[in-house]
Design an enzyme around this catalytic site. Sequence first.
Site, PDB file in Angstrom:
ATOM      1  N   THR A 211       0.898  -1.149   0.000  1.00  0.00           N
ATOM      2  CA  THR A 211       0.000   0.000   0.000  1.00  0.00           C
ATOM      3  C   THR A 211       0.933   1.195   0.000  1.00  0.00           C
ATOM      4  O   THR A 211       2.023   1.128   0.597  1.00  0.00           O
ATOM      5  CB  THR A 211      -0.924   0.039   1.234  1.00  0.00           C
ATOM      6  OG1 THR A 211      -0.115   0.077   2.410  1.00  0.00           O
ATOM      7  CG2 THR A 211      -1.842  -1.181   1.288  1.00  0.00           C
ATOM      8  N   HIS A 212       0.547   2.251  -0.695  1.00  0.00           N
ATOM      9  CA  HIS A 212       1.428   3.423  -0.883  1.00  0.00           C
ATOM     10  C   HIS A 212       2.764   3.015  -1.515  1.00  0.00           C
ATOM     11  O   HIS A 212       3.774   3.695  -1.325  1.00  0.00           O
ATOM     12  CB  HIS A 212       1.708   4.154   0.440  1.00  0.00           C
ATOM     13  CG  HIS A 212       0.496   4.355   1.288  1.00  0.00           C
ATOM     14  ND1 HIS A 212      -0.276   5.483   1.231  1.00  0.00           N
ATOM     15  CD2 HIS A 212      -0.107   3.536   2.200  1.00  0.00           C
ATOM     16  CE1 HIS A 212      -1.292   5.370   2.083  1.00  0.00           C
ATOM     17  NE2 HIS A 212      -1.208   4.190   2.676  1.00  0.00           N
TER      18      HIS A 212
ATOM     19  N   SER B 216      18.555  -2.465 -25.900  1.00  0.00           N
ATOM     20  CA  SER B 216      18.924  -1.084 -26.164  1.00  0.00           C
ATOM     21  C   SER B 216      20.000  -1.078 -27.227  1.00  0.00           C
ATOM     22  O   SER B 216      20.826  -1.991 -27.299  1.00  0.00           O
ATOM     23  CB  SER B 216      19.465  -0.457 -24.879  1.00  0.00           C
ATOM     24  OG  SER B 216      20.311   0.619 -25.201  1.00  0.00           O
TER      25      SER B 216
ATOM     26  N   GLU C 107       5.122  -0.802 -21.495  1.00  0.00           N
ATOM     27  CA  GLU C 107       5.134   0.665 -21.524  1.00  0.00           C
ATOM     28  C   GLU C 107       4.157   1.191 -22.562  1.00  0.00           C
ATOM     29  O   GLU C 107       3.475   2.198 -22.358  1.00  0.00           O
ATOM     30  CB  GLU C 107       6.547   1.168 -21.832  1.00  0.00           C
ATOM     31  CG  GLU C 107       7.531   0.864 -20.714  1.00  0.00           C
ATOM     32  CD  GLU C 107       8.970   1.158 -21.127  1.00  0.00           C
ATOM     33  OE1 GLU C 107       9.559   2.071 -20.550  1.00  0.00           O
ATOM     34  OE2 GLU C 107       9.499   0.472 -22.022  1.00  0.00           O
TER      35      GLU C 107
ATOM     36  N   GLN D 181     -20.563  13.252 -37.523  1.00  0.00           N
ATOM     37  CA  GLN D 181     -19.670  12.481 -38.382  1.00  0.00           C
ATOM     38  C   GLN D 181     -18.320  12.262 -37.692  1.00  0.00           C
ATOM     39  O   GLN D 181     -17.606  11.305 -37.977  1.00  0.00           O
ATOM     40  CB  GLN D 181     -19.477  13.224 -39.703  1.00  0.00           C
ATOM     41  CG  GLN D 181     -18.560  12.557 -40.684  1.00  0.00           C
ATOM     42  CD  GLN D 181     -18.720  13.130 -42.084  1.00  0.00           C
ATOM     43  OE1 GLN D 181     -19.690  12.853 -42.760  1.00  0.00           O
ATOM     44  NE2 GLN D 181     -17.779  13.952 -42.497  1.00  0.00           N
TER      45      GLN D 181
ATOM     46  N   ASN E 138      14.213  -4.058 -22.176  1.00  0.00           N
ATOM     47  CA  ASN E 138      13.197  -3.057 -21.850  1.00  0.00           C
ATOM     48  C   ASN E 138      11.791  -3.599 -22.038  1.00  0.00           C
ATOM     49  O   ASN E 138      11.509  -4.256 -23.046  1.00  0.00           O
ATOM     50  CB  ASN E 138      13.385  -1.816 -22.728  1.00  0.00           C
ATOM     51  CG  ASN E 138      14.752  -1.185 -22.510  1.00  0.00           C
ATOM     52  OD1 ASN E 138      15.257  -1.180 -21.393  1.00  0.00           O
ATOM     53  ND2 ASN E 138      15.343  -0.680 -23.578  1.00  0.00           N
TER      54      ASN E 138
ATOM     55  N   LYS F 159      20.534  -4.288 -21.428  1.00  0.00           N
ATOM     56  CA  LYS F 159      19.153  -3.914 -21.162  1.00  0.00           C
ATOM     57  C   LYS F 159      18.135  -4.849 -21.811  1.00  0.00           C
ATOM     58  O   LYS F 159      18.337  -5.390 -22.873  1.00  0.00           O
ATOM     59  CB  LYS F 159      18.904  -2.493 -21.680  1.00  0.00           C
ATOM     60  CG  LYS F 159      19.722  -1.473 -20.953  1.00  0.00           C
ATOM     61  CD  LYS F 159      18.939  -0.744 -19.905  1.00  0.00           C
ATOM     62  CE  LYS F 159      17.898   0.121 -20.544  1.00  0.00           C
ATOM     63  NZ  LYS F 159      17.642   1.326 -19.801  1.00  0.00           N
TER      64      LYS F 159
HETATM   65  N1  ARG Z   1     -21.351  10.777 -43.394  1.00  0.00           N
HETATM   66  C1  ARG Z   1     -22.399  11.210 -42.529  1.00  0.00           C
HETATM   67  C2  ARG Z   1     -22.057  10.866 -41.084  1.00  0.00           C
HETATM   68  O1  ARG Z   1     -21.188  10.089 -40.867  1.00  0.00           O
HETATM   69  C3  ARG Z   1     -23.685  10.572 -42.892  1.00  0.00           C
HETATM   70  C4  ARG Z   1     -24.902  11.341 -42.520  1.00  0.00           C
HETATM   71  C5  ARG Z   1     -24.995  12.569 -43.347  1.00  0.00           C
HETATM   72  N2  ARG Z   1     -26.263  13.202 -43.187  1.00  0.00           N
HETATM   73  C6  ARG Z   1     -26.483  14.444 -43.604  1.00  0.00           C
HETATM   74  N3  ARG Z   1     -27.654  14.935 -43.398  1.00  0.00           N
HETATM   75  N4  ARG Z   1     -25.542  15.147 -44.188  1.00  0.00           N
HETATM   76  O2  ARG Z   1     -22.644  11.386 -40.163  1.00  0.00           O
END
Ligand code: ARG
Length: 465
Positions: free
Chosen positions: A156-157, A278, A291, A323, A286, A284
């Site tokens: 702990t710690h 290394s 990581e 999007q 690693n 070494k």
């Molecule tokens: N490529 C668009 C997206 O991934 C699809 C929907 C687009 N709709 C629109 N009304 N422009 O969201």
Amino acid sequence: MTNEMWGGRFASGPAGIMEEINASIDFDKRLSAQDIAASIAHCEMLAQTGIISRDDGEAIVKGLDTIASELEAGSFEFSRALEDIHMNIEARLTALIGPVAGKLHTARSRNDQVATDFKLYIRECLGSLDALLRALQQALAQKALLHAATVMPGFTHLQTAQPVTFGHHCLAYVEMLARDRSRFADARKRANECPLGAAALAGTSFPIDREQTAHALGFDRPMANSLDAVSDRDFVLETLSGAAITAMHLSRLAEEIVLWSSDRFGFVKLSDSFTTGSSIMPQKRNPDAAELVRAKSAAVFAAFTQLLIVMKGLPLAYSKDMQEDKIPAFTALDTLALMLAAMTGMVGDMQPDKEAMGKAAGAGYSTATDLADWLVRELDMPFRDAHKVTGAIVARAESAGVALSDMPLAEMQKIEPGIDDAVFSVLSVETSVESRKSYGGTAPENVRKMAQGWIKRLENESTSG
Ligand code: ARG
């Protein structure tokens, strides 16, 4: 027309820049299989309900099948000018079957289309993450069984606290990963409602059958509100929040592997498979894979935060902002899958050094609590008093430079005359861990049982998704 300020990359001027910022095909082409599946379900429903003719329906499905094979064969040509996966596929469909292709988009919008495609994709990811988590649990449970009695210091710690077993430590992660899996399973349950048929945002005047498309795509039911259906990205966020917690768990284990494999600790050895040398220091080895798991967790956390930030200011229903849900989600889920696979490899690969662990377990007066407990049990001392007496004995042992188990009895009796020979039976690290038989405790007997239970359970279960 070019613009000096924008530079050569945007050589085609404003229209080129618009394409650059607007087109999503470079990343949403990943949704092609889901897009085809959703289109086929939609088309079959349109034909079944008489919204389009059977012949048209068949021609469209046939065209979509052809596109599916082109995509699979890698011969499909994606075009940025066509913006996204939906328009790319529709344009190809038109090229294949002519104007009848245009009927596919009846009673549908890209808004419900993209929500459906992405939800289908996320559901698949949830299934494969579950399988990867299970594999890591299996690797850990097997290590735990093998090392149910291998004693190491518990911290702990990051200060030596009490001896534990390495198996117990491995099983701690098995439990965490079980919760991770149940978080994903829970997200999967809520991803069971289908957005398709919400159309742009308000539903449609066509007599569509949303139950049919929902079931055809493996959903339980359609989403009940069309505005919600096109604007909801909770299913991505839930998945990313679960992914973030899993990544945090993996990063903690990675950090421990880095510590354990350092020459200060020397608790585990990783083979050449998961380490690098290394270029300048020949001695070494690693722990690069550990990581990198530790560092890659950052991308998963960032994706979750990023999507929350994208979503938080959006009025209903769809905005193009949405999007921007895909890049963070793809990045995070790919990253997590790689982290899980690497961790499973490392866990299988790492070899604990029993001697080094045992030696460290005994250092730092790690059995002081056992001494205090003995005073409580044998001399009927209140724990607070026992704690004081033990503190005094530890202080004396420390100034004499000996371990508790090497303290002469007479020395201990100077502090507490009631102590007798029997005390030595609780001062070794082995007896310490053996005594911790309380439910969930580190006793080898417990750990063996728990590990066996996990191995059996993991073997018998079928992964969800
Ligand atoms: N490529 C668009 C997206 O991934 C699809 C929907 C687009 N709709 C629109 N009304 N422009 O969201």
